[in-house]
Design a protein around this motif. Sequence first.
Motif, PDB file in Angstrom:
ATOM      1  N   PRO A 130     -52.022  57.937 -13.331  1.00 11.29           N
ATOM      2  CA  PRO A 130     -51.199  58.334 -14.500  1.00 11.29           C
ATOM      3  C   PRO A 130     -51.547  59.707 -15.053  1.00 11.29           C
ATOM      4  CG  PRO A 130     -52.779  56.620 -15.096  1.00 11.29           C
ATOM      5  CD  PRO A 130     -52.826  56.746 -13.606  1.00 11.29           C
ATOM      6  N   LEU A 131     -52.830  60.063 -15.075  1.00 12.57           N
ATOM      7  CA  LEU A 131     -53.205  61.374 -15.598  1.00 12.57           C
ATOM      8  C   LEU A 131     -52.714  62.491 -14.683  1.00 12.57           C
ATOM      9  CD1 LEU A 131     -54.695  63.098 -17.678  1.00 12.57           C
ATOM     10  CD2 LEU A 131     -56.777  62.789 -16.328  1.00 12.57           C
ATOM     11  N   SER A 134     -48.981  62.901 -15.055  1.00 15.18           N
ATOM     12  CA  SER A 134     -48.545  63.545 -16.296  1.00 15.18           C
ATOM     13  C   SER A 134     -48.678  65.058 -16.246  1.00 15.18           C
ATOM     14  CB  SER A 134     -49.356  63.001 -17.476  1.00 15.18           C
ATOM     15  OG  SER A 134     -50.720  63.388 -17.376  1.00 15.18           O
ATOM     16  N   GLU A 504     -56.973  63.857 -22.287  1.00 12.58           N
ATOM     17  CA  GLU A 504     -56.303  62.992 -21.323  1.00 12.58           C
ATOM     18  C   GLU A 504     -55.328  62.050 -22.008  1.00 12.58           C
ATOM     19  OE1 GLU A 504     -59.386  61.009 -19.219  1.00 12.58           O
ATOM     20  OE2 GLU A 504     -60.031  62.796 -18.110  1.00 12.58           O
ATOM     21  N   MET A 508     -51.109  62.033 -21.282  1.00 11.72           N
ATOM     22  CA  MET A 508     -50.379  60.860 -20.815  1.00 11.72           C
ATOM     23  C   MET A 508     -49.399  60.335 -21.854  1.00 11.72           C
ATOM     24  SD  MET A 508     -53.219  58.741 -18.612  1.00 11.72           S
ATOM     25  CE  MET A 508     -54.499  58.760 -19.867  1.00 11.72           C
ATOM     26  N   LEU A 511     -45.449  63.469 -22.417  1.00 13.42           N
ATOM     27  CA  LEU A 511     -45.169  64.020 -21.098  1.00 13.42           C
ATOM     28  C   LEU A 511     -44.414  65.339 -21.172  1.00 13.42           C
ATOM     29  CD1 LEU A 511     -44.136  60.820 -19.093  1.00 13.42           C
ATOM     30  CD2 LEU A 511     -46.327  61.993 -19.085  1.00 13.42           C
TER      31      LEU A 511
END
Length: 605
Positions: A130-131, A134, A504, A508, A511
């Motif tokens: 996910p990081l 993004s 972070e 996320m 976006l």
Amino acid sequence: MLITFHTQNTLSLMELSSTFTQVSTPSSSYNTYSFSSSLSPFPTQIRLITPKSHNPNSRNFRVLAVAVDPQELPKNSPQRLLKELSERKRVTSPKKKVPPKRFILRPPLDDNRLAQRFLNSPQLSLKSFPLLSSCLPSSRLNNADKAWIDEYLLEAKQALGYPLEPSERLGDDNPAKQFDTLLYMAFQHPSCERTNARHVRSAHSRLWFLGQYVLELGLAEFFLQRYPRESPGPMRERVFALIGKRYLPRWIKAASLQNLVFPFDDMDKLQRKEREPPVKCVFWALFGAIYLCFGMPEVYRVLFEVFGMDPEAEDCQPRLRRQLEDVDYVSVEFEDKKLSWQDVAVYRASSISSFFFLLIIYVDRQERQNENTAQTLGSCLRQSGGKKILFFKCTFVCITLRPPEDALFAHPRLFRACVPPGMHRFRGNIWDYESRPQVMRALGYPLKMTDRIPDITEARNIELGLGLQLAFLHPSKHKFEHPRFCYERLEYVGQKIQDLVMAERLLMKHLDAPGKWLAERHRRLLMNKFCGRYLREKRLHQFIIYSEQVMDAYEHNRRLRNPATTAIQQAIHGLSYTVYGKPDVRRLMFEVFDFEQTQPKAVNV
């Protein structure tokens, strides 16, 4: 406008005039005439100046033409004053600037188009990372982006020591598959030609927003383990001497990347204000991309091998200061030894895949790009289980890919660098019996861990209690006799991991936000006054251990006491990072202390 005519042209000028009237001026040294010209609709006044002779027939006779308003109001007329005032306001008042087109509000997209835009965005393509997802561009790369990649990307990868094959050939479960895209975005600083594209500008700013905190955390951990007896003050000076913005152009040039940052200019001939901001953005974004694809060990390799940073260089040394005598022991692994960046990076690596590039550094540049070499190293590691002495065209290096299986902590060496062994003398004191259970209950400690040996769980909880006591130990208590018996080193690492975790989280969560907006949001959420307030809301500030003199001074002075609560808040995050890792820091920040709560504005009563 002033028009001058010589005497020989006077007669021809007079013939063009329809009316000619002399204006009487008493005691005048020149004759004044007024006439309206048939060639111009504007009324005209002519002044004949004869400085040497008063005779109008003289050859020195000159004609000056000046415009005059025949309906001129009297000097003291109110209408004239109002007219002059309005003209003065019209001249002095600033003109309203029309905002650029990109700031003009547009009608929102309908739900279907908005949903389609997000679903087609590469930012939602990687569910397992996910990081990383993004930080990808918000739209797919176009032909102009691919043209830059085809022309410059191989040069960048060769300078950084990466294989020249396209990263898209890697598997979907490998985060390095997106490295080519992120590396391209890292070089698109705000002064380059591709920055007009929204997806490029936003992706680059998000990368440098993340990269600055990656660099600070990595160097903080490195110097804490390299100098186990040093206070954080000199360490901050060392970090600034390595990655301060005035020194970054030197590293970019050492890696031969200046032509990619300034393709049309000579970097050495640019002024500082033109050279440093683009280099800083590219440098930060570069390490943001490397961290997302390969992790922190690769960050160390690029810093110290590619850019050639030397922590022992003369210009990287802190200024001389009075040092307190440190009579306490350090951990055995730090005794009579300065850890190198290889030691720190190798100890951090938790898998063969993330450590692969660290092994490549010992291979010649020609073989670094050889696929057979990579297979040889990988097979050697698989056979040895990650713990063996390798000899591959280099001096032998003892490689341990991960901390021992039954390690007490997520970062054992970093914990030993921050919590001195002498803290065991504090076991069983009053704070240990009265305050420690209340603090651990408020923080949700100890966490449930599935250890193979029960004694490991018990030992971890004991060390956690000693670390908490150190985190609440103010420097005024023991610092002058025992410099490391205070929260300063835990506070240093806690501040850096706190910054990275919040960065972070914001990446996320938002976006579509550019890096500049995220940086301002990050600053407002982690202001020192708020960090201390979170600790005080949990009523944990009453467990701080002060000396008697400082206790009397702080008792009725909030401005002296609040910085200490902020430092202890950060020390708690540093301790949780060394013991349980980054997930526990997230738990403390967003579940226990709720760092994202909306802060009310101060009201003056």
